[in-house]
Design an enzyme around this catalytic site. Structure first.
Site, PDB file in Angstrom:
ATOM      1  CG  ASP A 173      -4.218 -17.304  13.926  1.00  8.96           C
ATOM      2  OD1 ASP A 173      -5.092 -18.169  13.764  1.00  8.96           O
ATOM      3  OD2 ASP A 173      -3.788 -16.963  15.046  1.00  8.96           O
ATOM      4  CG  ASP A 211      -9.138 -16.762  18.150  1.00  8.15           C
ATOM      5  OD1 ASP A 211      -9.951 -16.467  19.028  1.00  8.15           O
ATOM      6  OD2 ASP A 211      -9.454 -17.390  17.107  1.00  8.15           O
ATOM      7  CG  ASP A 247      -1.000 -15.740  17.862  1.00  5.28           C
ATOM      8  OD1 ASP A 247      -1.592 -16.434  17.011  1.00  5.28           O
ATOM      9  OD2 ASP A 247      -1.382 -15.656  19.041  1.00  5.28           O
TER      10      ASP A 247
END
Length: 226
Positions: A13, A15, A172
């Site tokens: 991922d 960000d 996250d």
């Protein structure tokens, strides 16, 4: 770890996992708020919502003053400003440059699959000198569906020329882990990212919980030894 697992590609991922984009995103959010005469917000209060996009960040700021028109106006101002200030303060998470170098030194491919729109993903990857290194770059509008749907995961695999079952996806947010699992990938939950206080990453079903990027390399070395 299964003895028949063959690791070929490490997928991230963007960000909150590969890059700490919070400083630029929150600066642009506060620019939009100030432009509309609304008090700005602290980094700490809005940081956990970054993985859920600019709209979620704006809704947090507006709360009971929310109107669709005000939301839409702030969103346009914020994203237009962000597009021209894409990487003024964004940096790799500590240890991530070494992790990427280690992945490449191991002969593995790596790539990015994000829900961030292409108009932001591509200039950010270019600014960080990553676009030529990544085997795939898939944005939230690269496919008809975004995470947690597996479609972007499969698109990334096709672009990188790897099989999903030979990939590990690191993210996250719960929708990151769900997307990886939906595509049949191994998954790692990045605890150093933009988690909300109520998040329970131990319940997401990830293959491992990663507290800092250096642990990614350790996990990869274990996978390669099998």
């Amino acid at each position: 770890m299964s003895h028949d697992f063959k690791l070929s590609c490490v997928l991230f991922d963007l960000d909150g996992t590969l890059v700490d984009t919070a400083p630029d995103l929150i600066a642009c959010l506060n620019f939009a708020l100030a432009d509309s005469g609304i008090e700005t917000i602290s980094v700490e209060s809005v940081r956990p919502l970054i993985s859920f996009g600019a709209s979620a960040m704006i809704k947090l700021c507006l709360q009971d003053r929310f109107t669709q028109d005000l939301h839409d106006s702030l969103l346009i101002t914020m994203l237009d400003h962000y597009q021209t200030h894409i990487a003024e303060h964004s940096v790799f998470f500590p240890g991530m440059p070494e992790t990427l170098a280690g992945i490449e030194a191991s002969g593995l491919k790596w790539g990015v699959i994000t829900n961030k729109q292409k108009r932001f993903t591509e200039p950010l990857m270019t600014a960080l000198d990553l676009n030529q290194r990544a085997a795939c770059i898939i944005s939230g509008d690269s496919t008809g569906n975004s995470k947690p749907h597996p479609e972007p995961m499969f698109a990334g695999c096709k672009q990188a020329d790897v099989a999903p079952e030979e990939c590990v996806y690191i993210g996250d947010a719960s929708h990151d882990i769900a997307a990886g699992k939906n595509a049949g990938m191994k998954t790692l939950a990045a605890l150093y990212g933009y988690l909300k206080p109520e998040d329970t990453p131990h319940s997401w079903g990830a293959d491992a919980l990663i507290e800092h990027p250096e642990q990614i390399e350790a996990w990869i070395k274990t996978a390669l030894c099998h």
